[in-house]
Every structure is written in structure tokens, then in C-alpha cells.
Write a protein that holds these residues in place. Structure first.
Motif, mmCIF file in Angstrom:
data_model
loop_
_atom_site.group_PDB
_atom_site.id
_atom_site.type_symbol
_atom_site.label_atom_id
_atom_site.label_comp_id
_atom_site.label_asym_id
_atom_site.label_seq_id
_atom_site.Cartn_x
_atom_site.Cartn_y
_atom_site.Cartn_z
ATOM 1 N N TYR A 1 32.889 52.282 -10.962
ATOM 2 C CA TYR A 1 32.390 52.607 -12.168
ATOM 3 C C TYR A 1 33.162 53.178 -13.543
ATOM 4 N N ALA A 2 32.561 52.885 -14.835
ATOM 5 C CA ALA A 2 32.714 53.282 -16.124
ATOM 6 C C ALA A 2 31.974 52.372 -17.011
ATOM 7 N N ASN A 3 30.901 52.969 -17.670
ATOM 8 C CA ASN A 3 30.583 51.620 -18.735
ATOM 9 C C ASN A 3 31.666 51.189 -20.520
ATOM 10 N N GLU A 4 31.009 50.238 -20.601
ATOM 11 C CA GLU A 4 31.898 49.874 -21.274
ATOM 12 C C GLU A 4 33.204 50.787 -22.436
ATOM 13 N N ALA A 5 31.599 52.482 -23.248
ATOM 14 C CA ALA A 5 32.552 52.110 -24.017
ATOM 15 C C ALA A 5 33.998 53.243 -23.009
ATOM 16 N N PHE A 6 34.339 53.150 -22.456
ATOM 17 C CA PHE A 6 35.408 53.226 -21.675
ATOM 18 C C PHE A 6 35.930 52.725 -21.212
ATOM 19 N N GLY A 7 35.196 51.337 -20.836
ATOM 20 C CA GLY A 7 36.681 50.214 -20.561
ATOM 21 C C GLY A 7 36.193 49.507 -19.085
ATOM 22 N N GLY A 8 35.267 50.177 -18.961
ATOM 23 C CA GLY A 8 34.664 49.428 -17.593
ATOM 24 C C GLY A 8 35.877 49.610 -16.304
ATOM 25 N N PRO A 9 34.808 49.981 -14.818
ATOM 26 C CA PRO A 9 36.135 50.164 -13.990
ATOM 27 C C PRO A 9 37.740 50.752 -13.819
ATOM 28 N N ALA A 10 38.873 49.405 -14.676
ATOM 29 C CA ALA A 10 39.817 49.023 -14.522
ATOM 30 C C ALA A 10 39.826 50.368 -15.072
ATOM 31 N N ASN A 11 39.672 51.551 -15.907
ATOM 32 C CA ASN A 11 39.999 51.919 -17.256
ATOM 33 C C ASN A 11 39.205 53.715 -16.523
ATOM 34 N N THR A 12 38.862 53.558 -15.533
ATOM 35 C CA THR A 12 38.065 55.197 -14.502
ATOM 36 C C THR A 12 39.008 55.977 -14.297
ATOM 37 N N HIS A 13 40.167 55.811 -13.437
ATOM 38 C CA HIS A 13 41.373 56.179 -13.255
ATOM 39 C C HIS A 13 42.025 57.088 -14.011
ATOM 40 N N ARG A 14 41.473 56.732 -15.893
ATOM 41 C CA ARG A 14 41.983 57.405 -16.441
ATOM 42 C C ARG A 14 41.943 58.375 -17.669
ATOM 43 N N TYR A 15 40.329 58.972 -16.570
ATOM 44 C CA TYR A 15 39.094 59.602 -17.641
ATOM 45 C C TYR A 15 38.746 61.383 -16.052
ATOM 46 N N LEU A 16 38.719 60.187 -15.193
ATOM 47 C CA LEU A 16 38.761 60.908 -13.680
ATOM 48 C C LEU A 16 38.869 60.368 -12.075
#
Length: 511
Positions: free
Chosen positions: A401-416
Motif C-alpha cells: 500500500y501507498a497513499n494517493e499522494a504517492f500514486g497508490g500501491p502500483a507505485n510503492t516500489h518506486r519509493y520503498l
């Protein structure tokens, strides 16, 4: 209240059924089997026994037995128990996870009761809703791991010491038991000891201004907490047989602590881990060592925006509004101290090290309702609904999970990376995807996890063991492996075309 807990239970059970073993779980499950079968403390000494004893209450129904001659390490133990004991690993993992799911639901009642004490029944419902829809709590509460139990026991001890302000005789013994349960689950909770004991003084002093009585209350809580730690070891082995692991680091002063020898040696192991250099990944940057701001940054990505907004407003209200100010030391200070302690750690591996934050944040958010302004009630409802919708949208993929400000779960791997997004949980889903869409194609796999791919029918080769020009077909890569990739793996993925993803944690490329 029951509807919220039921919804949370459905989310956690669904998640537990669908996920294959994460990286840490097999070690804890294997250790639980050894506790049941051999009453031995030799495995996983870096963590105290209580959390694994809770896991054992589920594992006991699986009928798993370990060969007494087994002599592997704890990683090999986990693999042997899951894939070499003849028991279906999916059933075994579900049985191991169910006690943690039940415990997580019980901690939801603590959140409700704590917030109700602070801000009334409406505040309790707001706090429980934020807790029940917290993706991090759902994700880690549905696993056979130690992070949620340890955090929940700390929260429970703080709530009980809050209640001890009015009835110290009833609640202070319970404070000691809850604090002891936290210490007997995970050693990182040692940072909570001075905070809880200071809160005992704060709770007892107004009704008893004799220093002797206050010291007696603090001493009683401390003695009970230590007794729980001792009991957790004695339950496993009443004779407390123990052979220290080789190569323990020297840590002066530990012998003065009133804990069992295996607990002290576990502390030495933890100090050894903290003296190592670990790798991290934050906002697309791979680095060596640790960053002091890693956990706050990761929490910013992983916490629903509704919870972030409400907890921040609630914290301000607790400090600014006189009738709420008494709760601030009990809600804000423990979370701040524990977070500060966690930020000094050497392992930037996930917000699970700070899973207590959404628990205390949910209680803090209840203070917004206590403002008794119409706008505050409307804002609370809107933000709770926002948090709930955000959580429901990620179902059943709560780990990434990632919140909407970071694009949601499809984008979590870009940050963490690691337990924030890909902890090896989607190997079973990968097997299903490969059978459904890519049957018969050659598979090259870089999997970061504890599962055994062949057990799930994945016949794959290692692309890192051969020259790049030999890798043809499907290249399947765990996102955590990609985050920490070497030049070879980056070259492979860079010259491949992404065609699919599984569970927001595994990417499928075609070469």
C-alpha cells in the motif's frame, strides 16, 4: 464497532489465505514447532518467546513434528517445517497467522476503549475505524510475525496506565503484565519501559503524594514486567537449558539486568545486528547504511492521508485544548519516544518497525471529535471515509500500500522496498499467473523471499548465473530484488520489456 472489527477480520483472513510465506515467518513458525516438540530455546534467540508461543497456539493444530536429529540453522529450520514435514504449507501458515489475527482484533478493542476514555464514544468509533482500515496494521496483523503484537502490548500498557489514574490498585498490575508481554515479544519495546514507568508516576502521584508509595507502584509494575519475561522462557523450557550462540558481541553492563540469560544473549545479538551495515532504498535511491529520516519518510508514503490529517489535527487539539491536555503525555509521548528510538536503528527495512504509529495516531485522531464543533465532526467523518476508501481500494494487496499522494500501491516500489512492498508474499500468485497466461514459456526468476518456487510449480532458472545473451523468455523479478539490484540485473531488466505485474510486488518482463 462489531461491524468494523468484522470487516477488519475479513480483510486479514483473506490476506492470510492468499499470501505465501514472507521472509521472516518461516523462522518464527519453525521456532514455534521446536517449542512445542522439543521445548528448546536454541532457535531464534534474538527475539523473546512470547510471540512465537502465540504462533504455536495455531501451529499446534497442524500436527507438525520435527526430526530430533535436525541440525540446521533457523532459516533451514523454517524451510524444513514448511516444505519438508509433509504438511500443506498453506494450511500451516494460516494456522500460524490466525492467533495474530485474533490478537490484532483485540488490540482494536484497546484502541476503541482508549479513544473513548479520551474523547467519548464518537471518538472511540473514529479511532477504531482508522485502526480497522489501516493498511499497515491489516498487512502485518495478518502475518505470523512479531511487530503488531509487540506494538499492541505497548499500546495496551499505556492505556492501562491511563486508567490507573483513577483506580491504581486495579490497573497497575495489569500495566505490569502488558508491559512484560511487550518485552517478552520483541526487544525493541525496551524503549517503552522508561516511558511507561514515568507515566505510572504521573498517574499515581496526584492521589498519593508520598514518594514511598509512588516508588512502590513503579517497582511493582517493573517486577511484574520482568516476571512475565521470565515466565515466557520457563513455559518453553522449565529447566531453562541454554547454550549461548558463538560469536556474541561484548556489551558491558547487561549482566546487571534482571532478565534470563537467553534474553540477555538475545540483546547481544540485536546489538550485533545494529553494528552491521545494512542497505536501504528510499524514493528511488539505493544506499548503504541507514538514514535517520527513513521511518518518517516511509510512514508518509504508507499512511492513509485521512489518518495523517486527523492524527495531526488531534495532536494539536490535545496540546491546545485544556480538557484534552491530560491525555497528551499518554498518547503523544510514547509514540514520539518509540519513533525516535526506532529512527536510530541500523535497518531501514520497513514501517513495520514503527507499526505502533498508526495505533497511537488513531487514538490521537479521536481528539478532533472531542472539540464539539460541527465542522470537526463533519471533517472527521469525511476523512475517515477517505481513509476507508483508500484502504478498500488496495484490497487484498495491503503490504504494498501507498497513499494517493504517492500514486497508490502500483507505485510503492518506486519509493520503498522490502516489507513495505515486496516481502516474498506473492509467490503463489505468481505461480497462478504463469499457469494462466504464460504456460510453456521459459522462466528466469529472481525471487526475494522464503518460499520455494518449485513447490508452487514454478520451474525457473537463475538469470544471474548465466551470460545475459542466454536469458530468453520471461524474466520475473521481485521488486525488492530490483531495488537492490547489481549492474547485471539492472542490465537484464533494462534490456527487457515489462509485460505484467503480480500483486504490486513482482514484475514480469519479456526478453
Amino acid at each position: 464497532m462489531l461491524a468494523l472489527l468484522a470487516a477488519m477480520a475479513v480483510a486479514m483472513v483473506t490476506t492470510a489465505v492468499a499470501q505465501t510465506p514472507t521472509i521472516d515467518e518461516p523462522v518464527y513458525v519453525g521456532t514455534a514447532v521446536v517449542y512445542l516438540d522439543q521445548h528448546s530455546l536454541r532457535y531464534n534467540p534474538e527475539h523473546p518467546p512470547l510471540g512465537k508461543l502465540l504462533i504455536a497456539t495455531g501451529v499446534a493444530f497442524a500436527g507438525v513434528h520435527l526430526d530430533p536429529a535436525f541440525a540446521g540453522d533457523q532459516t533451514q529450520l523454517g524451510r524444513q517445517v514448511l516444505y519438508g514435514s509433509g504438511v500443506d504449507p498453506g494450511r500451516l501458515m494460516l494456522l500460524a497467522r490466525l492467533p495474530m489475527i485474533v490478537l490484532t482484533l483485540l488490540f482494536g478493542l484497546v484502541v476503541f476503549a482508549f479513544a473513548r476514555d479520551v474523547a467519548g464514544t464518537a471518538g472511540g468509533m473514529v479511532a477504531l475505524a482508522l485502526y480497522a482500515f489501516s493498511p499497515d496494521i491489516i498487512a502485518h496483523g495478518s502475518l505470523a510475525t512479531l511487530d503488531v503484537p509487540a506494538a499492541g502490548f505497548v499500546l495496551t500498557s499505556v492505556w492501562l496506565v491511563w486508567r490507573a489514574r483513577r483506580r491504581p490498585g486495579r490497573y497497575l498490575p495489569l500495566v505490569g503484565l502488558a508491559l512484560g508481554a511487550a518485552l517478552a515479544t520483541k526487544m525493541s519495546t525496551l524503549a517503552a519501559v522508561p516511558v511507561v514507568l514515568a507515566l505510572v508516576v504521573l498517574s499515581v502521584w496526584p492521589g498519593s503524594q508520598r514518594v514511598r508509595r509512588v516508588l512502590a507502584a513503579v517497582g511493582a509494575v517493573a517486577v511484574l514486567a520482568v516476571a512475565v519475561v521470565w515466565a515466557s522462557y520457563l513455559v518453553v523450557d522449565p529447566r531453562l537449558r541454554w547454550d549461548p550462540p558463538p560469536g556474541l558481541p561484548v556489551v558491558p553492563g547487561l549482566r546487571a539486568l534482571p532478565f534470563p540469560e537467553p534474553y540477555l544473549d538475545g540483546m547481544r545479538l540485536q546489538f550485533g545486528f545494529e553494528n552491521q551495515t545494512w542497505g536501504g532504498f528510499l524514493f528511488g535511491r539505493q544506499y548503504s547504511g541507514s538514514l535517520w529520516y527513513y521511518l518518517p519518510a516511509a510512514l508518509l508514503v504508507k499512511t492513509p492521508l485521512g489518518l495523517l490529517a486527523l492524527s495531526a489535527a488531534g495532536a494539536v487539539a490535545m496540546v491546545a485544548v485544556p480538557r484534552l491536555r491530560a491525555a497528551a503525555p499518554y498518547v503523544l509521548v510514547p509514540a514520539a519516544v518509540l519513533l525516535a528510538a526506532a529512527m536510530t536503528g541500523a535497518r531501514d527495512l520497513g514501517v513495520r518497525y514503527a507499526v505502533f504509529v498508526p495505533m497511537f495516531a488513531a487514538v490521537a485522531a479521536a481528539a478532533v471529535v472531542a472539540l464539539r464543533r460541527r465542522w470537526s465532526h463533519v471533517a472527521a467523518v469525511v476523512l475517515v471515509v477517505f481513509a476507508a476508501v483508500s484502504s478498500l481500494r488496495t484490497f487484498p494487496y495491503y503490504l504494498p500500500y501507498a497513499n494517493e499522494a504517492f500514486g497508490g500501491p502500483a507505485n510503492t516500489h518506486r519509493y520503498l522496498h522490502d516489507s513495505n512492498v515486496d516481502w516474498g508474499q506473492d509467490l503463489g500468485r505468481l505461480a497462478d499467473r504463469l499457469r494462466q497466461r504464460y504456460a510453456g514459456e521459459p522462466i528466469w526468476l529472481v525471487y526475494k523471499g522464503s518460499g520455494v518456487p518449485s513447490h508452487y510449480g514454478i520451474d525457473a532458472a537463475d538469470p544471474l548465473a548465466v551470460p545475459a545473451d542466454q536469458v530468453r523468455g520471461l524474466l520475473v523479478v521481485s521488486d525488492s530484488a530490483l531495488a537492490r539490484a547489481d549492474d547485471h540485473l539492472r542490465a537484464l531488466t533494462g534490456s527487457s520489456t515489462p509485460v505484467d505485474e503480480v500483486g504490486y510486488s513482482i514484475t514480469i518482463y519479456r526478453r
